[in-house]
Enzyme design. Structure first.
Site, PDB file in Angstrom:
ATOM      1  N   HIS A 248       7.991  10.836  -3.176  1.00  0.00           N
ATOM      2  CA  HIS A 248       7.024  10.736  -2.071  1.00  0.00           C
ATOM      3  C   HIS A 248       6.778  12.127  -1.489  1.00  0.00           C
ATOM      4  O   HIS A 248       7.678  12.973  -1.443  1.00  0.00           O
ATOM      5  CB  HIS A 248       7.529   9.804  -0.977  1.00  0.00           C
ATOM      6  CG  HIS A 248       6.475   9.477   0.045  1.00  0.00           C
ATOM      7  ND1 HIS A 248       5.457   8.576  -0.188  1.00  0.00           N
ATOM      8  CD2 HIS A 248       6.270   9.950   1.302  1.00  0.00           C
ATOM      9  CE1 HIS A 248       4.677   8.509   0.878  1.00  0.00           C
ATOM     10  NE2 HIS A 248       5.143   9.337   1.791  1.00  0.00           N
TER      11      HIS A 248
ATOM     12  N   CYS B 224       0.225   8.951  -2.263  1.00  0.00           N
ATOM     13  CA  CYS B 224       0.792  10.080  -1.500  1.00  0.00           C
ATOM     14  C   CYS B 224       0.426  11.438  -2.097  1.00  0.00           C
ATOM     15  O   CYS B 224      -0.049  12.328  -1.385  1.00  0.00           O
ATOM     16  CB  CYS B 224       2.305   9.921  -1.378  1.00  0.00           C
ATOM     17  SG  CYS B 224       3.233  10.071  -2.924  1.00  0.00           S
TER      18      CYS B 224
ATOM     19  N   HIS C 154       0.711  11.420   5.832  1.00  0.00           N
ATOM     20  CA  HIS C 154       1.004  10.951   4.481  1.00  0.00           C
ATOM     21  C   HIS C 154       0.356   9.591   4.246  1.00  0.00           C
ATOM     22  O   HIS C 154      -0.080   8.911   5.171  1.00  0.00           O
ATOM     23  CB  HIS C 154       2.515  10.877   4.234  1.00  0.00           C
ATOM     24  CG  HIS C 154       3.221   9.769   4.963  1.00  0.00           C
ATOM     25  ND1 HIS C 154       4.259   9.059   4.412  1.00  0.00           N
ATOM     26  CD2 HIS C 154       3.041   9.238   6.205  1.00  0.00           C
ATOM     27  CE1 HIS C 154       4.699   8.150   5.271  1.00  0.00           C
ATOM     28  NE2 HIS C 154       3.973   8.248   6.360  1.00  0.00           N
TER      29      HIS C 154
END
Length: 362
Positions: A325, A277, A337
């Site tokens: 994240h 990520c 993402h």
């Protein structure tokens, strides 16, 4: 008599064996799914497996970001160590040359009999030659004193550099040990998730993978962004129309991220063929000429914090209480993402995970 004997139990059947097998299956599937009651635990439902796998992947991603941070520190420590080692080598080479020069002077004095320069000069009968030699001897003495000073200075510098190199080497070994620990933590979580998924039937696994892949976006079907625009996507990841990015750099970052759609998630990866990520957001903004740090918990401090209501395309959006994240906001409540293993880079709604904050960079 034989007709009244109790039937013999098969070694592969019976309640005891079936209970043991069920408990072993439950243990392999993850202790957190069941409550110990002294009785055989039921087979986990697909929903339970999904919940536990989701938890393991969340923990794996948190460990991945710690791994990324440890790797960044280890790389910096190795660079510093290599730089100090190279400088020490150069200084040592200069020291050796200075020592060789002094050795040559000492050898010449020994061969000349070690006479004091004033005595040697006094033995000459030519006044002009005497004055000339006196001046040369004085200069030679100055040069020799300077050479000794230079040797002492280089020797001190080499000792200091070697001491600093030893300290950097200790730092490097400590960071590498932390890197190994975090790598093992990530691998342990991913292995546990794979073990759980292996307990599903083929049909259950197919449904699970379909649910994970929901919202994936075909990069080939997306139109290219203009100089300062990005494409708005709905919850299914389909394009609904252009949306203006606040800056050209933000549009460039979004365009880069959209070009990565469909590429796999690989923990620790920063492209170009796979990403995690924070590796994706770092690469996207690097393509726009902005340098971001490597991890989620450092990227969140890389710009100006903005509220959810202030979000604009190009902002970094962060999730979970541990800031584990990150995605790239593209407008319309959507982000690009790299979700997790098995889920490629995609467009998804930002409300699919617990929102933790946002940062504006560039």
């Amino acid at each position: 008599m034989a007709a009244h004997r109790k039937p013999r139990q098969s070694p592969f059947g019976g309640p005891a064996v079936r209970t043991a097998a069920t408990l072993a299956l439950a243990s392999a599937a993850g202790a957190t799914l069941f409550e110990g009651s002294g009785q055989a635990a039921p087979r986990p439902t697909p929903a339970q497996v999904k919940a536990e796998v989701d938890r393991l992947y969340e923990e794996a991603e948190a460990a991945t970001e710690k791994y990324n941070g440890a790797k960044e520190q280890a790389d910096a420590a190795r660079t510093a160590f290599d730089r100090l080692r190279d400088e020490a080598a150069r200084r040592t080479e200069r020291l050796n040359r200075s020592r060789d020069a002094l050795g040559a002077v000492a050898a010449a004095q020994y061969r000349s009999g070690g006479l004091d320069p004033a005595i040697q000069l006094a033995l000459t009968s030519d006044p002009d030659q005497y004055l000339e030699r006196a001046a040369l001897a004085e200069k030679a003495g100055d040069r020799q004193a300077a050479a000794i000073t230079a040797v002492r200075r280089e020797l001190t510098a080499v000792r200091q550099l070697r001491a600093r190199s030893e300290d950097r080497l200790k730092d490097l070994k400590a960071h590498e040990a932390e890197l190994r620990r975090q790598k093992a933590a990530v691998q342990s979580k991913l292995d546990a998730a794979r073990t759980l998924l292996a307990r599903l039937t083929a049909e259950e696994r197919a449904r699970y993978e379909a649910a994970v892949a929901a919202g994936s976006h075909d990069a080939a079907g997306a139109s290219s962004a203009g100089p300062a625009t990005a494409d708005r996507a709905d919850r299914a990841g389909t394009v609904r129309g252009p949306i203006t990015a606040p800056t050209g750099r933000a549009a460039e970052a979004i365009a880069f991220a959209r070009a990565q759609l469909g590429k796999p998630y690989v923990w620790g990866a920063t492209g170009p063929s796979a990403y995690d990520c924070s590796g994706l957001t770092q690469a996207a903004w690097r393509a726009a000429g902005v340098s971001l740090p490597r991890t989620t918990y450092t990227q969140i401090n890389a710009g100006r914090r903005v509220s959810r209501s202030e979000l604009a395309p190009g902002d970094l959006v962060f999730f979970y209480s541990g800031i584990s994240h990150v995605g790239l906001y593209i407008g319309g409540g959507q982000m690009i993402h790299a979700p997790r293993p098995g889920a490629p880079v995609r467009i998804a709604p930002i409300d699919e995970m617990p929102f933790a904050g946002a940062t504006r960079v560039g």
